[in-house]
Design an enzyme around this catalytic site. Structure first.
Site, PDB file in Angstrom:
ATOM      1  N   PHE A  73      32.260  22.604  42.562  1.00 51.88           N
ATOM      2  CA  PHE A  73      32.822  23.884  43.025  1.00 51.88           C
ATOM      3  C   PHE A  73      32.064  25.100  42.478  1.00 51.88           C
ATOM      4  CE2 PHE A  73      35.381  22.483  39.365  1.00 51.88           C
ATOM      5  CZ  PHE A  73      35.241  23.561  38.493  1.00 51.88           C
ATOM      6  N   ILE A  93      38.245  30.172  30.946  1.00 52.05           N
ATOM      7  CA  ILE A  93      39.432  29.319  30.768  1.00 52.05           C
ATOM      8  C   ILE A  93      39.498  28.815  29.318  1.00 52.05           C
ATOM      9  CG2 ILE A  93      39.612  28.597  33.182  1.00 52.05           C
ATOM     10  CD1 ILE A  93      38.183  25.989  32.414  1.00 52.05           C
TER      11      ILE A  93
END
Length: 573
Positions: A73, A93
């Site tokens: 991705f 993240i």
């Protein structure tokens, strides 16, 4: 003891190594869980050394992100440009913040990150579905160390140019810096191509002093300064050469520490201050008794020169003296033994350590009473006084005897502190006497007893009673029946309010020498002190009991009548 004074009137290999968490001893191909939240790391390629980045550091990585089924991705490699971010600041993240902290430079690893440490229940449409576990193939290319220097997020320091050596300036030091201050929008609000200031006093905003104390000579840094270390809620109005700083503004400061002058307090009361203008050679410094030669200029506060030696036409006309012999003012004496050969220093000496409350006629001018004086001094050379380890046994005994005589002269002159130092030095010369002959040991013992007794007399005069007690105890370890040691220790105990111990020593002294007049007088003083303390105690407890009786009478008169309670029964009776 003919020479002592009369009794005065009253790393091991077994230790655990501190290595980065999660990367300890991992082998290529090995997978390991990091922490307890399900983050996993598989080592693909080992990195260099042991260092790992820390929170606040700016890291550069290449990565490829895939779902667990292999669907790609995102990839910095495909874009051909490394991804940079600040570690531990929530810019990525949580799994990245935790995982990349465990990596070394050049290391390549695959992280398996559970949804809770990635994009959670919402995912990141359209590429990352909800509750997705992700895999990232990450290579740590490099990082720039960014330190949270106050440990509260208030000042972040990014090193632009490494400095020299390892020393950092301290609060009293005077630093010379260059800086430029910008707001977040790039507006320059202040700039200097060179300014000197005391670290303690600071300059422009609090962040500069905080930062320079973490820097090395020649180091250049970029500071990100939050308002609490800048100008806070009020900001700063425009002033000569500087633009205004808005309220609650974050500042970006480029700062270079060009150099600094070490400033130190020679005396504990900060009344003799030394600022180094030029560093000296090596580590050796003069000791007490050393002969020193200086280039010296002495000035008053208004710049009037009152002494000048070793400058001008005759550079060999140096200022020479022997340290700790009262040949110069006390402040100069103390400052010189803190200098190295070749060192040039500015000395600021308060009147207490200079010429005091009296006028003093010097070589070129008169120093008025209560003057603070200033010297520029260069220590050209010095010859140290011989230390005990450089002496044979005969020389040690001779040196101890000489220091004792110097102490005696100083004591008689009422200079108890300096006398005490002489006795201490004398005792040090003969402290270790295992290599002495039997005759030398006798001489050594006699000197030890005399010096420690006389030093105890000094300590009593100086009101250093604990030290006096220790010195007398040393004497009694050598001569258990020494009356003077018992007498002086009793005086020390009395001044420390240990009257019971004082009485034991006095009684023992009287057993040895029942007719000793001084000991008898001291016993009389002791008895008076005991009587006085007993009287005070009686009065104190009498008042306390009187108040207690009065209180009990009041309670009984005001008590609410109630039925008498039966005594509790002891079941084991």
């Amino acid at each position: 003891m003919e020479d002592d004074f009369d009794m005065p009137a009253a790393e091991g290999m077994d230790e655990e190594m501190d290595l980065p968490e999660g990367s300890n001893f991992m082998k290529v191909g090995e997978e390991k869980e990091i922490g307890s939240q399900g983050l996993k790391k598989k080592l693909v390629k080992e990195g260099e050394g042991w260092d790992t980045p820390d929170n606040g550091d700016e890291v550069a990585v290449h990565y490829t992100g895939t779902l667990v089924d292999g669907t790609k991705f995102d990839s910095s490699r495909d874009r051909g440009e490394p991804f940079t971010f600040t570690l531990g600041q929530g810019q990525v993240i949580k799994g990245w913040d935790l995982g990349i902290k465990t990596m070394k430079k050049g290391e390549n690893a695959v992280f398996t990150i559970p949804a809770e440490l990635a994009y959670g229940e919402s995912g990141s449409p359209p590429t990352i579905p909800p509750n997705a576990t992700l895999q990232f193939d990450v290579e740590l290319l490099s990082w720039v160390s960014v330190k949270d220097i106050c440990k509260d997020g208030g000042i972040f320091k990014k090193i632009l140019k490494e400095g020299e050596k390892w020393e950092h300036p301290k609060d009293p030091d005077e630093v010379f810096v260059k800086y430029e201050v910008k707001l977040d929008d790039g507006t320059v609000v202040s700039k200097s191509d060179g300014i000197e200031f005391s670290v303690e006093e600071g300059h422009f905003c609090p962040a500069l002093s905080k930062a320079v104390k973490t820097m090395k000579k020649g180091e250049a840094v970029l500071l990100t300064v939050k308002p609490q270390y800048g100008f806070g809620e009020k900001g700063k109005p425009a002033s000569a050469g500087d633009r205004a700083v808005p309220p609650n503004a974050t500042l970006n400061i480029t700062l270079e520490l060009v150099s600094w002058k070490t400033v130190s307090n020679v005396t504990d009361d900060k009344k003799v201050v030394k600022k180094i203008l030029k560093e000296g050679e090596g580590y050796e410094k003069p000791n007490e008794g050393a002969v020193v030669k200086l280039k010296l200029i002495g000035k008053l506060q208004d710049g009037t020169v009152f002494i000048k030696k070793g400058h001008g036409d005759d550079e060999n006309d140096l200022f020479e003296f022997k340290v700790d012999e009262e040949q110069v003012i006390e402040g100069l004496d103390k400052a010189v033994i803190a200098m190295k050969k070749g060192e040039v220093a500015l000395l600021k000496i308060a009147p207490e350590y200079a010429f005091g409350s009296s006028e003093s006629k010097q070589e070129l001018a008169i120093v008025p009473p209560n003057s603070t004086v200033y010297y520029e001094a260069e220590l050209v050379s010095f010859v140290k006084d011989k230390e005990s380890w450089d002496m044979n046994t005969e020389e040690k005994i001779e040196a101890a005897g000489k220091k004792k005589e110097e102490g005696n002269a100083l004591f008689k002159a009422g200079k108890y502190l300096r006398a005490s130092k002489r006795y201490e030095k004398a005792a040090k010369f003969i402290e270790y006497d295992t290599s002495f002959s039997e005759e030398e040991k006798k001489q050594s013992k006699l000197l030890k007893v005399t010096c420690n007794l006389n030093n105890a007399a000094c300590k009593l005069k100086l009101k250093e009673y604990k030290q006096a007690e220790k010195l007398c105890t040393k004497v009694l370890e050598l001569e258990g029946t020494n009356v003077k040691a018992l007498y002086r220790r009793a005086q020390a105990y009395m001044n420390m309010a240990d009257l019971d111990l004082a009485e034991i020593d006095i009684k023992k002294a009287l057993e040895i020498d029942p007719d000793n007049r001084d000991v008898k007088l001291e016993y009389k003083v002791l008895k008076e002190k005991v009587k006085e303390i007993n009287k005070k105690d009686a009065k104190f407890y009498g008042n306390m009991f009187a108040k207690l009786t009065k209180l009990q009478t009041f309670d009984s008169n005001n008590a609410i009548p109630k039925e008498a309670e039966p005594m509790s029964i002891d079941s084991k009776a």
